[in-house]
Design a protein around this motif. Structure first.
Motif, mmCIF file in Angstrom:
data_model
loop_
_atom_site.group_PDB
_atom_site.id
_atom_site.type_symbol
_atom_site.label_atom_id
_atom_site.label_comp_id
_atom_site.label_asym_id
_atom_site.label_seq_id
_atom_site.Cartn_x
_atom_site.Cartn_y
_atom_site.Cartn_z
ATOM 1 N N GLN A 1 2.011 2.750 -8.955
ATOM 2 C CA GLN A 1 2.708 2.451 -11.177
ATOM 3 C C GLN A 1 3.503 3.557 -10.220
ATOM 4 N N ALA A 2 3.755 4.418 -9.730
ATOM 5 C CA ALA A 2 4.483 5.538 -8.822
ATOM 6 C C ALA A 2 5.984 4.649 -8.300
ATOM 7 N N TYR A 3 5.275 4.250 -8.161
ATOM 8 C CA TYR A 3 5.921 3.546 -6.637
ATOM 9 C C TYR A 3 7.333 2.376 -7.943
ATOM 10 N N ALA B 1 15.581 10.753 -9.276
ATOM 11 C CA ALA B 1 13.698 11.468 -9.702
ATOM 12 C C ALA B 1 12.971 10.956 -9.824
ATOM 13 N N ASP B 2 12.641 10.186 -9.748
ATOM 14 C CA ASP B 2 11.373 8.971 -10.289
ATOM 15 C C ASP B 2 11.146 8.713 -8.474
ATOM 16 N N ALA B 3 12.017 8.324 -7.240
ATOM 17 C CA ALA B 3 11.444 8.188 -6.341
ATOM 18 C C ALA B 3 10.941 9.414 -5.844
ATOM 19 N N GLY B 4 11.560 10.498 -6.134
ATOM 20 C CA GLY B 4 11.017 11.778 -5.141
ATOM 21 C C GLY B 4 9.592 11.770 -6.591
ATOM 22 N N LEU B 5 9.159 11.275 -7.188
ATOM 23 C CA LEU B 5 7.822 11.922 -7.966
ATOM 24 C C LEU B 5 7.138 11.147 -6.339
ATOM 25 N N ASN C 1 0.771 -0.972 0.115
ATOM 26 C CA ASN C 1 0.275 0.073 0.304
ATOM 27 C C ASN C 1 0.829 1.227 -0.364
ATOM 28 N N SER C 2 -0.268 2.115 0.163
ATOM 29 C CA SER C 2 0.712 3.643 -0.739
ATOM 30 C C SER C 2 1.803 3.889 0.978
ATOM 31 N N ARG C 3 1.129 3.914 2.787
ATOM 32 C CA ARG C 3 1.527 4.277 3.424
ATOM 33 C C ARG C 3 2.715 3.185 3.627
ATOM 34 N N GLU C 4 3.593 1.955 3.765
ATOM 35 C CA GLU C 4 4.369 1.356 3.045
ATOM 36 C C GLU C 4 5.322 1.701 2.008
ATOM 37 N N ALA C 5 4.931 2.291 1.180
ATOM 38 C CA ALA C 5 5.595 2.364 -0.090
ATOM 39 C C ALA C 5 6.334 3.617 0.227
ATOM 40 N N ALA D 1 11.028 1.386 -8.609
ATOM 41 C CA ALA D 1 11.497 0.823 -8.145
ATOM 42 C C ALA D 1 12.583 0.127 -9.211
ATOM 43 N N ARG D 2 12.144 0.432 -10.031
ATOM 44 C CA ARG D 2 12.893 -0.083 -11.796
ATOM 45 C C ARG D 2 13.699 0.450 -12.079
#
Length: 79
Positions: free
Chosen positions: A65-67, A41-45, A24-28, A71-72
């Protein structure tokens, strides 16, 4: 309450933590602070999107999807 993602994201945190399944988003948000290399940059977004999902302003699927993209990009996504 944070909704569970339809498809959890599995990451490899390296020797210290092994595999981790983010559901879930909280864990992310926590994972982005702990498990990711600094400065991506992807992690910041992903953090911004996940925080918005926690507050209910964007759907959880968008956060997942953003997470997953972050991660990729960081090389820790387990595919």
């Amino acid at each position: 309450m944070t909704e569970l993602w339809e498809y959890p994201v599995e990451i490899d945190t390296g020797a210290s933590g092994g595999l981790k399944c983010i559901k879930n988003s909280r864990e992310a948000v926590a994972s982005l602070a702990i498990d990711f290399p600094r400065g991506g940059a992807d992690a910041g977004l992903a953090k911004k999107v996940c925080l918005r999902a926690v507050s209910g302003t964007v759907p959880g699927d968008s956060a997942a999807q953003a997470y997953r993209i972050a991660a990729r990009s960081a090389g820790i996504l387990r595919e």
